[in-house]
Design a protein around this motif. Structure first.
Motif, short mmCIF file in Angstrom:
data_model
loop_
_atom_site.label_atom_id
_atom_site.label_comp_id
_atom_site.label_asym_id
_atom_site.label_seq_id
_atom_site.Cartn_x
_atom_site.Cartn_y
_atom_site.Cartn_z
N ALA A 1 0.84 -1.19 0.00
CA ALA A 1 0.00 0.00 0.00
C ALA A 1 0.88 1.24 0.00
O ALA A 1 1.76 1.39 0.85
CB ALA A 1 -0.93 0.00 1.21
N ALA A 2 0.63 2.12 -0.94
CA ALA A 2 1.45 3.31 -1.11
C ALA A 2 0.66 4.56 -0.76
O ALA A 2 -0.53 4.68 -1.07
CB ALA A 2 1.96 3.40 -2.54
N SER A 3 1.35 5.49 -0.15
CA SER A 3 0.78 6.81 0.10
C SER A 3 1.73 7.86 -0.44
O SER A 3 2.94 7.64 -0.53
CB SER A 3 0.52 7.03 1.59
OG SER A 3 1.74 6.99 2.33
N GLY A 4 1.17 8.99 -0.79
CA GLY A 4 1.95 10.03 -1.40
C GLY A 4 1.24 10.55 -2.63
O GLY A 4 0.05 10.30 -2.82
N ARG A 5 1.96 11.24 -3.47
CA ARG A 5 1.35 11.83 -4.65
C ARG A 5 1.55 10.98 -5.89
O ARG A 5 2.58 10.33 -6.05
CB ARG A 5 1.93 13.23 -4.87
CG ARG A 5 1.56 14.22 -3.79
CD ARG A 5 1.88 15.64 -4.21
NE ARG A 5 3.32 15.86 -4.29
CZ ARG A 5 3.87 17.01 -4.64
NH1 ARG A 5 3.10 18.05 -4.94
NH2 ARG A 5 5.18 17.13 -4.69
N THR A 6 0.57 11.00 -6.72
CA THR A 6 0.58 10.37 -8.06
C THR A 6 1.19 8.98 -8.05
O THR A 6 2.26 8.74 -8.63
CB THR A 6 1.31 11.28 -9.06
OG1 THR A 6 2.66 11.52 -8.63
CG2 THR A 6 0.58 12.59 -9.22
N PHE A 7 0.49 8.08 -7.42
CA PHE A 7 0.92 6.70 -7.35
C PHE A 7 1.19 6.11 -8.72
O PHE A 7 2.18 5.41 -8.93
CB PHE A 7 -0.16 5.88 -6.62
CG PHE A 7 0.08 4.40 -6.61
CD1 PHE A 7 0.87 3.83 -5.63
CD2 PHE A 7 -0.50 3.58 -7.56
CE1 PHE A 7 1.09 2.46 -5.60
CE2 PHE A 7 -0.30 2.21 -7.55
CZ PHE A 7 0.51 1.66 -6.56
N SER A 8 0.33 6.39 -9.68
CA SER A 8 0.46 5.82 -11.02
C SER A 8 1.62 6.40 -11.81
O SER A 8 1.93 5.89 -12.89
CB SER A 8 -0.84 6.02 -11.80
OG SER A 8 -1.13 7.40 -11.96
N SER A 9 2.25 7.43 -11.30
CA SER A 9 3.35 8.07 -12.02
C SER A 9 4.71 7.43 -11.75
O SER A 9 5.70 7.83 -12.34
CB SER A 9 3.42 9.55 -11.66
OG SER A 9 2.24 10.23 -12.05
N TYR A 10 4.74 6.46 -10.87
CA TYR A 10 6.01 5.88 -10.44
C TYR A 10 6.17 4.45 -10.93
O TYR A 10 5.22 3.67 -10.95
CB TYR A 10 6.11 5.88 -8.92
CG TYR A 10 6.03 7.25 -8.29
CD1 TYR A 10 6.86 8.27 -8.71
CD2 TYR A 10 5.13 7.49 -7.27
CE1 TYR A 10 6.78 9.53 -8.12
CE2 TYR A 10 5.05 8.73 -6.67
CZ TYR A 10 5.88 9.74 -7.10
OH TYR A 10 5.81 10.99 -6.51
N THR A 11 7.40 4.13 -11.30
CA THR A 11 7.77 2.75 -11.49
C THR A 11 7.87 2.08 -10.12
O THR A 11 8.45 2.65 -9.19
CB THR A 11 9.11 2.64 -12.23
OG1 THR A 11 8.95 3.14 -13.56
CG2 THR A 11 9.59 1.21 -12.29
N MET A 12 7.33 0.89 -10.01
CA MET A 12 7.35 0.18 -8.74
C MET A 12 7.86 -1.24 -8.96
O MET A 12 7.76 -1.79 -10.06
CB MET A 12 5.97 0.15 -8.10
CG MET A 12 5.41 1.53 -7.82
SD MET A 12 3.87 1.50 -6.86
CE MET A 12 4.49 0.97 -5.25
#
Length: 125
Positions: free
Chosen positions: A23-34
């Motif tokens: 589970a991720a929190s922060g800005r623009t989750f979809s903008s990051y490679t994970m």
């Protein structure tokens, strides 16, 4: 700042399945490679799977291909790793990671900027 919390680890018998979540929190989750990495006792941190920022590309370690599936829920801000046909050698602490910058390598831990604390996966023989 990105915060990551893994869950879903546990004890499973060889040949079984398990799904771990991040589970991720922060800005623009979809903008990051994970990505998912794992680390077993006495071993280096090892790449498992990654998903590009657009979710259009996925990458897998050879050990994971055909058994593991990485996915992401944008609405839930959660990254998943579905693990099937588990083997004892899959036993490790599984960490999720976020790449904020535009780096070339999906496979190296140094390319990632944020890490979760990890969740323990133990596969019994």
């Amino acid at each position: 700042q990105v915060q990551l919390v893994e869950s879903g680890g546990g004890l499973v018998q060889a040949g079984g399945s398990l799904r771990v979540s991040c589970a991720a929190s922060g800005r623009t989750f979809s903008s990051y490679t994970m990505a998912w990495f794992r680390q077993a006792p006495g071993k280096e941190r090892e790449f498992v799977a990654a998903m590009s920022r657009s979710s259009s590309r996925t990458y897998y370690a050879d050990s994971a291909k055909g058994r593991f599936t990485i996915s992401r829920s944008t609405t839930q801000n959660t990254l998943y790793l579905q693990m099937n046909s588990l083997k004892p050698e899959d036993t490790a602490v599984y960490h999720c990671a976020v790449m904020v910058g535009n780096r070339a390598s999906y496979y190296q831990p140094a390319a990632y900027d944020y890490w979760g604390q990890g969740t323990q996966v133990t596969v019994s023989s």
